[in-house]
Design an enzyme around this catalytic site. Structure first.
Site, PDB file in Angstrom:
ATOM      1  N   CYS A   2       0.837  -1.188   0.000  1.00  0.00           N
ATOM      2  CA  CYS A   2       0.000   0.000   0.000  1.00  0.00           C
ATOM      3  C   CYS A   2       0.890   1.263   0.000  1.00  0.00           C
ATOM      4  O   CYS A   2       1.959   1.259   0.565  1.00  0.00           O
ATOM      5  CB  CYS A   2      -0.930   0.095   1.195  1.00  0.00           C
ATOM      6  SG  CYS A   2      -2.012  -1.298   1.406  1.00  0.00           S
ATOM      7  N   ARG A  27       4.071  -0.648  -4.746  1.00  0.00           N
ATOM      8  CA  ARG A  27       3.887  -1.135  -3.375  1.00  0.00           C
ATOM      9  C   ARG A  27       2.549  -1.835  -3.188  1.00  0.00           C
ATOM     10  O   ARG A  27       2.323  -2.483  -2.165  1.00  0.00           O
ATOM     11  CB  ARG A  27       3.966   0.041  -2.402  1.00  0.00           C
ATOM     12  CG  ARG A  27       5.325   0.703  -2.397  1.00  0.00           C
ATOM     13  CD  ARG A  27       5.344   1.806  -1.382  1.00  0.00           C
ATOM     14  NE  ARG A  27       5.369   1.272  -0.035  1.00  0.00           N
ATOM     15  CZ  ARG A  27       6.410   1.315   0.768  1.00  0.00           C
ATOM     16  NH1 ARG A  27       7.516   1.842   0.345  1.00  0.00           N
ATOM     17  NH2 ARG A  27       6.338   0.828   1.978  1.00  0.00           N
ATOM     18  N   TRP A  74      -3.011  -2.717  -1.405  1.00  0.00           N
ATOM     19  CA  TRP A  74      -2.736  -4.152  -1.530  1.00  0.00           C
ATOM     20  C   TRP A  74      -3.596  -4.791  -0.451  1.00  0.00           C
ATOM     21  O   TRP A  74      -3.348  -4.621   0.733  1.00  0.00           O
ATOM     22  CB  TRP A  74      -1.251  -4.403  -1.279  1.00  0.00           C
ATOM     23  CG  TRP A  74      -0.801  -5.799  -1.521  1.00  0.00           C
ATOM     24  CD1 TRP A  74      -0.354  -6.334  -2.698  1.00  0.00           C
ATOM     25  CD2 TRP A  74      -0.669  -6.845  -0.545  1.00  0.00           C
ATOM     26  NE1 TRP A  74       0.017  -7.642  -2.508  1.00  0.00           N
ATOM     27  CE2 TRP A  74      -0.171  -7.977  -1.212  1.00  0.00           C
ATOM     28  CE3 TRP A  74      -0.951  -6.941   0.817  1.00  0.00           C
ATOM     29  CZ2 TRP A  74       0.067  -9.183  -0.570  1.00  0.00           C
ATOM     30  CZ3 TRP A  74      -0.716  -8.142   1.459  1.00  0.00           C
ATOM     31  CH2 TRP A  74      -0.211  -9.251   0.771  1.00  0.00           C
ATOM     32  N   ASN A 100      -1.994   2.414   5.904  1.00  0.00           N
ATOM     33  CA  ASN A 100      -1.217   1.199   5.629  1.00  0.00           C
ATOM     34  C   ASN A 100      -1.055   0.481   6.949  1.00  0.00           C
ATOM     35  O   ASN A 100      -0.819   1.120   7.976  1.00  0.00           O
ATOM     36  CB  ASN A 100       0.193   1.545   5.133  1.00  0.00           C
ATOM     37  CG  ASN A 100       0.177   2.178   3.762  1.00  0.00           C
ATOM     38  OD1 ASN A 100      -0.840   2.176   3.088  1.00  0.00           O
ATOM     39  ND2 ASN A 100       1.327   2.721   3.378  1.00  0.00           N
ATOM     40  N   GLY A 101      -1.113  -0.839   6.937  1.00  0.00           N
ATOM     41  CA  GLY A 101      -0.926  -1.599   8.173  1.00  0.00           C
ATOM     42  C   GLY A 101      -2.172  -2.398   8.496  1.00  0.00           C
ATOM     43  O   GLY A 101      -3.043  -2.578   7.634  1.00  0.00           O
ATOM     44  N   GLU A 483      17.095 -18.903  -5.129  1.00  0.00           N
ATOM     45  CA  GLU A 483      16.741 -17.565  -5.610  1.00  0.00           C
ATOM     46  C   GLU A 483      16.260 -17.627  -7.060  1.00  0.00           C
ATOM     47  O   GLU A 483      15.331 -16.907  -7.445  1.00  0.00           O
ATOM     48  CB  GLU A 483      17.949 -16.626  -5.448  1.00  0.00           C
ATOM     49  CG  GLU A 483      17.811 -15.250  -6.062  1.00  0.00           C
ATOM     50  CD  GLU A 483      16.638 -14.414  -5.544  1.00  0.00           C
ATOM     51  OE1 GLU A 483      15.974 -14.815  -4.569  1.00  0.00           O
ATOM     52  OE2 GLU A 483      16.370 -13.365  -6.149  1.00  0.00           O
ATOM     53  N   LYS A 487      12.609 -16.274  -8.219  1.00  0.00           N
ATOM     54  CA  LYS A 487      12.407 -15.225  -9.226  1.00  0.00           C
ATOM     55  C   LYS A 487      11.438 -15.718 -10.290  1.00  0.00           C
ATOM     56  O   LYS A 487      10.546 -15.007 -10.717  1.00  0.00           O
ATOM     57  CB  LYS A 487      13.765 -14.883  -9.847  1.00  0.00           C
ATOM     58  CG  LYS A 487      14.033 -13.482 -10.168  1.00  0.00           C
ATOM     59  CD  LYS A 487      14.417 -12.543  -9.067  1.00  0.00           C
ATOM     60  CE  LYS A 487      13.601 -12.537  -7.834  1.00  0.00           C
ATOM     61  NZ  LYS A 487      14.202 -11.831  -6.723  1.00  0.00           N
ATOM     62  N   GLU A 490       7.797 -15.945  -8.926  1.00  0.00           N
ATOM     63  CA  GLU A 490       7.242 -14.616  -8.624  1.00  0.00           C
ATOM     64  C   GLU A 490       6.725 -13.881  -9.847  1.00  0.00           C
ATOM     65  O   GLU A 490       5.662 -13.292  -9.812  1.00  0.00           O
ATOM     66  CB  GLU A 490       8.370 -13.734  -8.071  1.00  0.00           C
ATOM     67  CG  GLU A 490       8.425 -13.593  -6.609  1.00  0.00           C
ATOM     68  CD  GLU A 490       9.533 -12.633  -6.231  1.00  0.00           C
ATOM     69  OE1 GLU A 490       9.246 -11.747  -5.442  1.00  0.00           O
ATOM     70  OE2 GLU A 490      10.680 -12.764  -6.713  1.00  0.00           O
ATOM     71  N   HIS A 506      16.976 -38.572  -3.195  1.00  0.00           N
ATOM     72  CA  HIS A 506      16.249 -38.930  -1.967  1.00  0.00           C
ATOM     73  C   HIS A 506      14.760 -38.625  -2.089  1.00  0.00           C
ATOM     74  O   HIS A 506      14.065 -38.560  -1.083  1.00  0.00           O
ATOM     75  CB  HIS A 506      16.852 -38.218  -0.763  1.00  0.00           C
ATOM     76  CG  HIS A 506      18.277 -38.611  -0.511  1.00  0.00           C
ATOM     77  ND1 HIS A 506      18.635 -39.872  -0.105  1.00  0.00           N
ATOM     78  CD2 HIS A 506      19.435 -37.920  -0.662  1.00  0.00           C
ATOM     79  CE1 HIS A 506      19.958 -39.940   0.004  1.00  0.00           C
ATOM     80  NE2 HIS A 506      20.465 -38.756  -0.328  1.00  0.00           N
ATOM     81  N   LYS A 603       5.804  -4.572  -3.127  1.00  0.00           N
ATOM     82  CA  LYS A 603       7.246  -4.396  -2.972  1.00  0.00           C
ATOM     83  C   LYS A 603       7.703  -4.514  -1.528  1.00  0.00           C
ATOM     84  O   LYS A 603       8.646  -5.215  -1.234  1.00  0.00           O
ATOM     85  CB  LYS A 603       7.663  -3.047  -3.562  1.00  0.00           C
ATOM     86  CG  LYS A 603       9.165  -2.789  -3.532  1.00  0.00           C
ATOM     87  CD  LYS A 603       9.904  -3.716  -4.454  1.00  0.00           C
ATOM     88  CE  LYS A 603      11.405  -3.523  -4.432  1.00  0.00           C
ATOM     89  NZ  LYS A 603      12.087  -4.696  -4.983  1.00  0.00           N
TER      90      LYS A 603
HETATM   91  C1  F6R Z   1      11.689 -11.214  -4.055  1.00  0.00           C
HETATM   92  C2  F6R Z   1      11.267 -10.140  -3.223  1.00  0.00           C
HETATM   93  C3  F6R Z   1      10.833 -10.448  -1.820  1.00  0.00           C
HETATM   94  C4  F6R Z   1      11.648  -9.554  -0.887  1.00  0.00           C
HETATM   95  C5  F6R Z   1      11.195  -9.718   0.560  1.00  0.00           C
HETATM   96  C6  F6R Z   1      12.015  -8.879   1.522  1.00  0.00           C
HETATM   97  O1  F6R Z   1      12.029 -10.806  -5.333  1.00  0.00           O
HETATM   98  O2  F6R Z   1      11.307  -9.027  -3.640  1.00  0.00           O
HETATM   99  O3  F6R Z   1      10.989 -11.787  -1.492  1.00  0.00           O
HETATM  100  O4  F6R Z   1      12.993  -9.899  -1.038  1.00  0.00           O
HETATM  101  O5  F6R Z   1       9.838  -9.367   0.685  1.00  0.00           O
HETATM  102  O6  F6R Z   1      11.960  -7.522   1.205  1.00  0.00           O
HETATM  103  P1  F6R Z   1      13.014  -6.508   1.802  1.00  0.00           P
HETATM  104  O7  F6R Z   1      14.349  -6.869   1.242  1.00  0.00           O
HETATM  105  O8  F6R Z   1      12.545  -5.153   1.368  1.00  0.00           O
HETATM  106  O9  F6R Z   1      12.990  -6.683   3.295  1.00  0.00           O
END
Ligand code: F6R
Length: 608
Positions: A2, A27, A74, A100-101, A483, A487, A490, A506, A603
């Site tokens: 948000c 966000r 969001w 937000n929250g 990772e 990616k 996501e 296994h 984000k």
């Molecule tokens: C993956 C991604 C999320 C963030 C996670 C932590 O691409 O963006 O998994 O890495 O939400 O976010 P930060 O680093 O802002 O604490």
């Protein structure tokens, strides 16, 4: 998650609100809304399910006011809909709130307010705030006092901005666990949940602390606590470039941020390598060599990709300094009543510096007397401020939801920390020099990987329609696989699983078939033969293999290979990860996904 924006000044607020919301859309992006007021004008409100562009199209030309607030959402409470979009009004339509929250006692407050006659028009927890603030706004009460009184009855986290049609000379904002930043202009003031909405208008900002409120007027602001004690806050200057918030000709922010990595890595390294002593200088640690020698263990905490970057960091620290190190999801750590040890160094990793789970883990460690360093990108963010010291990434703002350049810079920051630790312990000068030179070579080596973008795009298009993908790697390469899978899922929504290559036989080997291709991370290191054996096992089950390797394996072991330049073994994971970013990006593009704003994500996750 948000986004909040607010404006008060001589101009019409709406253009700023819409522009600011568009900047914050990464966000949260399931609905958006704005409310404005002016002298004697009542509140004008527009809110829609959908994107900020849908909202802008819905706002009529006569929608004007000199004081305004806006929100991009969001969803946490209630589905995305026009009714659930913020701002929320009270029944008299005097007060408008964006939030937000999460308000934890929303149900209880809603029941009380309903009994007192409030009629709720949404399913959100936020709406209780509008009714609650309005209930405290009796004759002659100042808006800030009503907000303070209302927040005194609230349990939960919030960043809020509040308008009152009868006091249009001010906006009241408050922060508790969800960021609010004030922007200082010329006879005008701004507020937002994130500086990216402000940099086009001002570089002078004030980050509110948790528990702090502010009355914002066109000619200035006053900050105070929940019990009305005035606090004194000095503005700081934001040094991010405005260009960082544009796509700079790239089709997506994500592609731009992937391509920015040679530069962002250079910035993370800048001024921190010491060739003479073959070590790293990290002034922000606030720990001298003697204190560092007393550390017996390192525990790294982060969420999602930050946690995987922490896994690479733990590997680097153990290898270079021989101090046991381990990475754990901050979201799990905080709930398991962790044992905090005096001789353990805790390291919190966060791009945004606002992730609630990571912040809560830091607070829990500090409450128990532990020492926490932050590896953080956003200067002045909540986690950065909460930690005892740390390393700023200087990667520049990351706008696309999926983390790429911040991930890489985090690993570089851990390499610096590991080198520093190592050279305080038993890492030889020769080994120190080996790492220093390898770090210096990284930007050019990343460029070499990026040059393969087109070939990787072809490969991604060929495999994008797969029902799923398996990612494997051993030891150092396992976090690369994790990772890489993260990616891909996501941004392309292709199911992806990561396994240690050693674990395949296994259990997961049962999944291998022509329908489930495997991305195998195969560094040219002491485990190469073991990895090649695993590839043979996959091929024997008719699995298709994309190898990400330093050397092309024999044709019978891999259908395709992305060749990556070799670094020192400890730093190889960082480079091996870059093609996987491109693979995920191009797969998402081939599938027509919304690359920068993948569904259901946001984000920075500033709620639990
Ligand atoms: C993956 C991604 C999320 C963030 C996670 C932590 O691409 O963006 O998994 O890495 O939400 O976010 P930060 O680093 O802002 O604490």
């Amino acid at each position: 998650m948000c986004g909040i924006v607010a404006y008060i000044g001589p101009k019409d607020a709406t253009p700023f609100l819409l522009e600011g919301l568009a900047r914050l859309e990464y966000r949260g992006y399931d609905s958006a809304g704005v409310a404005v007021t002016g002298r004697g004008g009542g509140i004008k409100l527009r809110k829609v399910k959908g994107r900020v562009a849908d909202l802008a199209a819905d706002v009529p030309a006569r929608f004007k006011g000199t004081t305004g607030i806006g929100h991009t959402r969001w969803a946490t409470h209630g589905v995305p809909s026009d009714a659930n979009a913020h701002p929320h009004l009270d029944n008299a339509e005097r007060v408008a709130v964006v939030h937000n929250g999460i308000i934890e006692n929303a149900d209880e407050l809603r029941a009380k307010l309903t009994a007192d006659g409030a009629v709720f028009r949404s399913e959100t927890d936020t709406e209780v705030l509008s009714h609650l603030i309005a209930a405290h706004l009796t004759e002659g009460v100042e808006l800030e006092d009503a907000v303070r009184a209302a927040l005194g009855r609230v349990v939960g986290t919030y960043g809020i901005a509040v308008l009152d049609a009868e006091q249009p000379d001010r906006i009241v904002v408050a922060r508790n666990g969800s960021p609010i930043v004030l922007g200082i202009g010329e006879k005008e003031m701004f507020a937002a949940s994130d500086v990216s909405a402000l940099v086009r208008y001002t570089r002078q900002v004030v980050h509110l602390e948790d528990g702090e409120l502010a009355t914002v007027r066109a000619d200035g602001f006053r900050t105070f606590t929940a019990d009305a004690r005035t606090t004194h806050r000095q503005p700081s200057t934001v040094d991010w470039e405005i260009d960082s918030f544009d796509t700079a000709g790239y089709e997506h922010y994500l592609l731009k941020e992937i391509h920015e990595q040679p530069g962002s890595v250079e910035r993370t390294l800048s001024g921190r390598l010491d060739e003479r002593f073959a070590t790293a200088h990290l002034g922000g640690l606030n720990l001298d060599a003697r204190e560092l020698r007393e550390i017996r263990r390192v525990k790294i905490l982060g969420c999602g990709s930050a946690y995987y970057a922490g896994e690479m960091g733990a590997q680097l620290i153990e290898e270079l300094s021989r101090i046991p190190a381990h990475s754990e999801p901050a979201s799990e750590f905080r709930y398991r009543n962790p044992v905090i040890e005096a001789d353990t160094l805790y390291v919190a990793v966060s791009q945004s510096g606002e992730t609630y789970d990571t912040l809560a883990a830091v607070q829990e460690i500090k409450r128990k007397g532990g020492r926490v360093l932050g590896v953080v990108n956003t200067v002045g963010s909540a986690i950065a401020r909460e930690c005892d010291g740390g390393i700023y990434l200087h990667a520049g703002p990351e706008v696309s939801v999926a983390s790429t350049k911040a991930f890489t810079s985090t690993v570089v920051a851990f390499a610096l920390l590991a080198l520093h630790f190592g050279r305080i312990h038993d890492l030889s000068p020769a080994d120190g020099r080996r790492i220093v030179s390898a770090l210096q070579a990284l930007p050019d080596q990343i460029r070499e990987v990026l040059d393969q973008s087109e070939a990787i795009a072809e490969l991604a298009a060929e495999y994008a329609e797969s029902a799923g993908m398996m990612f494997i790697g051993r030891v150092r390469a396992y976090p690369v696989a994790r990772e890489g899978a993260q990616k891909l899922k996501e941004i392309s929504y292709v199911h992806a699983e990561a396994y240690p290559a050693s674990e395949l036989k296994h259990g997961p080997l049962a999944l291998i078939s022509p329908e489930l291709p495997t991305v195998a991370v195969v560094p040219d290191d002491e485990l190469l033969d073991k990895n090649l054996t695993t590839l043979g096992e996959i091929k024997a089950r008719s699995g298709r293999v994309i190898a990400v390797a330093h050397r092309r394996p024999e044709e019978k072991l891999a259908d395709h290979c992305i060749v990556v330049p070799k670094s020192e073994p400890e730093l190889d994971p960082l480079l091996l990860n870059i093609p996987l970013q491109l693979l995920a990006y191009h797969a998402a593009v081939a599938l027509g996904r919304d690359v920068d704003k993948p569904r259901n994500l946001a984000k920075s996750v500033t709620v639990e």
